[in-house]
Enzyme design. Structure first.
Site, PDB file in Angstrom:
ATOM      1  CB  SER A 125      -0.871   0.006   1.270  1.00  0.00           C
ATOM      2  OG  SER A 125      -1.423   1.282   1.485  1.00  0.00           O
ATOM      3  CE1 TYR A 141      -4.549  -1.946   4.833  1.00  0.00           C
ATOM      4  CE2 TYR A 141      -3.302   0.078   4.551  1.00  0.00           C
ATOM      5  CZ  TYR A 141      -4.042  -0.964   4.014  1.00  0.00           C
ATOM      6  OH  TYR A 141      -4.252  -1.017   2.654  1.00  0.00           O
TER       7      TYR A 141
HETATM    8  N1  LIG Z   1      -8.887   0.224  -1.626  1.00  0.00           N
HETATM    9  C1  LIG Z   1      -7.777   0.903  -1.505  1.00  0.00           C
HETATM   10  O1  LIG Z   1      -7.768   2.123  -1.646  1.00  0.00           O
HETATM   11  C2  LIG Z   1      -6.485   0.185  -1.189  1.00  0.00           C
HETATM   12  C3  LIG Z   1      -5.298   0.931  -1.183  1.00  0.00           C
HETATM   13  C4  LIG Z   1      -4.085   0.269  -0.927  1.00  0.00           C
HETATM   14  C5  LIG Z   1      -4.086  -1.085  -0.658  1.00  0.00           C
HETATM   15  N2  LIG Z   1      -5.257  -1.778  -0.646  1.00  0.00           N
HETATM   16  C6  LIG Z   1      -5.174  -3.220  -0.360  1.00  0.00           C
HETATM   17  O2  LIG Z   1      -5.826  -3.930  -1.398  1.00  0.00           O
HETATM   18  C7  LIG Z   1      -6.319  -5.172  -0.883  1.00  0.00           C
HETATM   19  C8  LIG Z   1      -7.776  -5.314  -1.284  1.00  0.00           C
HETATM   20  O3  LIG Z   1      -8.481  -4.243  -0.683  1.00  0.00           O
HETATM   21  P1  LIG Z   1      -9.923  -3.757  -1.168  1.00  0.00           P
HETATM   22  O4  LIG Z   1      -9.937  -2.295  -1.103  1.00  0.00           O
HETATM   23  O5  LIG Z   1     -10.279  -4.453  -2.430  1.00  0.00           O
HETATM   24  O6  LIG Z   1     -10.775  -4.270   0.100  1.00  0.00           O
HETATM   25  P2  LIG Z   1     -12.002  -5.281   0.242  1.00  0.00           P
HETATM   26  O7  LIG Z   1     -12.278  -5.366   1.709  1.00  0.00           O
HETATM   27  O8  LIG Z   1     -13.118  -4.904  -0.636  1.00  0.00           O
HETATM   28  O9  LIG Z   1     -11.379  -6.639  -0.274  1.00  0.00           O
HETATM   29  C9  LIG Z   1     -10.586  -7.468   0.534  1.00  0.00           C
HETATM   30  C10 LIG Z   1     -10.949  -8.894   0.228  1.00  0.00           C
HETATM   31  O10 LIG Z   1     -10.159  -9.728   1.104  1.00  0.00           O
HETATM   32  C11 LIG Z   1     -11.019 -10.684   1.684  1.00  0.00           C
HETATM   33  N3  LIG Z   1     -10.505 -11.126   2.990  1.00  0.00           N
HETATM   34  C12 LIG Z   1     -10.474 -10.431   4.145  1.00  0.00           C
HETATM   35  N4  LIG Z   1      -9.978 -11.212   5.128  1.00  0.00           N
HETATM   36  C13 LIG Z   1      -9.698 -12.417   4.573  1.00  0.00           C
HETATM   37  C14 LIG Z   1      -9.167 -13.625   5.081  1.00  0.00           C
HETATM   38  N5  LIG Z   1      -8.834 -13.778   6.382  1.00  0.00           N
HETATM   39  N6  LIG Z   1      -8.998 -14.674   4.219  1.00  0.00           N
HETATM   40  C15 LIG Z   1      -9.344 -14.549   2.909  1.00  0.00           C
HETATM   41  N7  LIG Z   1      -9.857 -13.429   2.371  1.00  0.00           N
HETATM   42  C16 LIG Z   1     -10.031 -12.378   3.199  1.00  0.00           C
HETATM   43  C17 LIG Z   1     -12.351  -9.961   1.845  1.00  0.00           C
HETATM   44  O11 LIG Z   1     -13.431 -10.867   2.045  1.00  0.00           O
HETATM   45  C18 LIG Z   1     -12.430  -9.195   0.522  1.00  0.00           C
HETATM   46  O12 LIG Z   1     -13.001  -9.960  -0.496  1.00  0.00           O
HETATM   47  C19 LIG Z   1      -6.076  -5.131   0.616  1.00  0.00           C
HETATM   48  O13 LIG Z   1      -4.898  -5.848   0.933  1.00  0.00           O
HETATM   49  C20 LIG Z   1      -5.891  -3.652   0.899  1.00  0.00           C
HETATM   50  O14 LIG Z   1      -5.087  -3.416   2.032  1.00  0.00           O
HETATM   51  C21 LIG Z   1      -6.450  -1.169  -0.894  1.00  0.00           C
END
Ligand SMILES: NC(=O)c1ccc[n+]([C@@H]2O[C@H](COP(=O)([O-])OP(=O)(O)OC[C@H]3O[C@@H](n4cnc5c(N)ncnc54)[C@H](O)[C@@H]3O)[C@@H](O)[C@H]2O)c1
Length: 261
Positions: A143, A156
């Protein structure tokens, strides 16, 4: 069809960024295994992707922070798909609280799901790839919080910093096996959760946009394109890197005027 016939595992692929990546790989001809804890969403995503792109796409219920679940799911994927060529370790969570109010449970939850999972899934898949002897590509989800963060997301930020360091260490260990390991570090991506919470408020939207030189939020597809590149032969000489996908945000040391209504 850059990924035709490649066997790709995506954790957290039931929705948002993970799902966009599953679609992008399928669009390029890959067969995709989605590992997630959201059963209904995961099964629906797999069904829709398989139908839309004519590839194999299957859902596996798996808590990526639990070794027994990871080992069993990956064994099933190997059996069903005949092997694994690409892993995108994407699943992640956050718990918001000021540092002074953080609980041990908050800390453990985030480190387990975000960081320990990268070790568990990464090692299980890498052992298989090494045994398979055909190399492979692993991409870990970091991230932009590694470079700049907020007081309310300490576990985080620590987990994502750990992921970038782990990525470098993994890349050194796995290079002799022809396995490349990289990470991606998105800024603010417009996912359904962000749409409903963080970015719903107009003032908050403006505040975030004022720090993004490209003056828009990222989309799942922006991340998916970079993950696809890192998984492809075009990135054959890149390993151990974290690529930031943040619209220029981490280089900005002032705020910009926002014209968005
Ligand atoms: N959205 C953003 O702006 C952003 C920015 C930087 C990094 N990220 C990273 O991107 C990744 C995806 O984030 P997102 O925004 O799509 O969030 P999101 O919550 O929509 O998706 C995360 C997914 O991971 C799954 N998950 C959570 N815990 C789990 C577990 N124990 N086992 C298996 N699956 C699990 C959830 O069910 C979900 O489908 C994350 O690692 C997040 O930190 C997101």
């Amino acid at each position: 069809m850059r990924m035709k016939g490649k066997r790709v595992v995506i954790t957290g692929g039931a929705r948002s960024i993970g799902r966009a990546c599953a679609e992008r790989f399928a669009e390029e001809g890959a067969n995709v295994a989605i590992l997630d804890v959201l059963v209904d969403r995961g099964e629906a995503a797999a069904g829709e992707i398989a139908e839309k792109y004519g590839v194999v796409c299957r859902f596996y219920e798996c808590d990526v922070g639990t070794k027994v679940a990871v080992d069993s799911s990956i064994d099933h994927v190997i059996k069903d798909f005949g092997g694994i060529d690409v892993l995108f370790s994407n699943a992640g969570i956050t718990r918001r609280a000021d540092f002074l109010d953080l609980t041990e449970e908050d800390w453990d939850d985030v480190i387990r799901v975000n960081l320990k999972s990268m070790f568990l899934v990464g090692q299980k898949v890498a052992r298989h790839m090494a045994e398979q002897g055909e190399g492979g590509a692993i991409i870990n989800m970091s991230s932009s919080s590694v470079r700049m963060t907020m007081p309310t997301i300490a576990p985080y930020a620590a987990s994502k910093g750990g992921i970038s360091a782990l990525t470098t260490a993994m890349s050194l260990s796995l290079a002799p096996h022809g396995i490349r390991v990289n990470a991606v570090g998105p800024g603010t991506i417009y996912t359904e959760l962000n749409k409903d919470n963080l970015l719903k408020d107009v003032e908050k939207r403006r505040e975030v946009l004022s720090r993004i030189p490209l003056m828009r939020f990222g989309e799942g597809r922006d991340v998916a394109n970079v993950v696809l590149f890192l998984a492809s032969e075009d990135a054959n000489y890149i390993t151990g890197e974290t690529l930031y996908i943040d619209g220029g945000r981490s280089g900005l040391n002032y705020t910009l005027p926002v014209e968005e209504k």
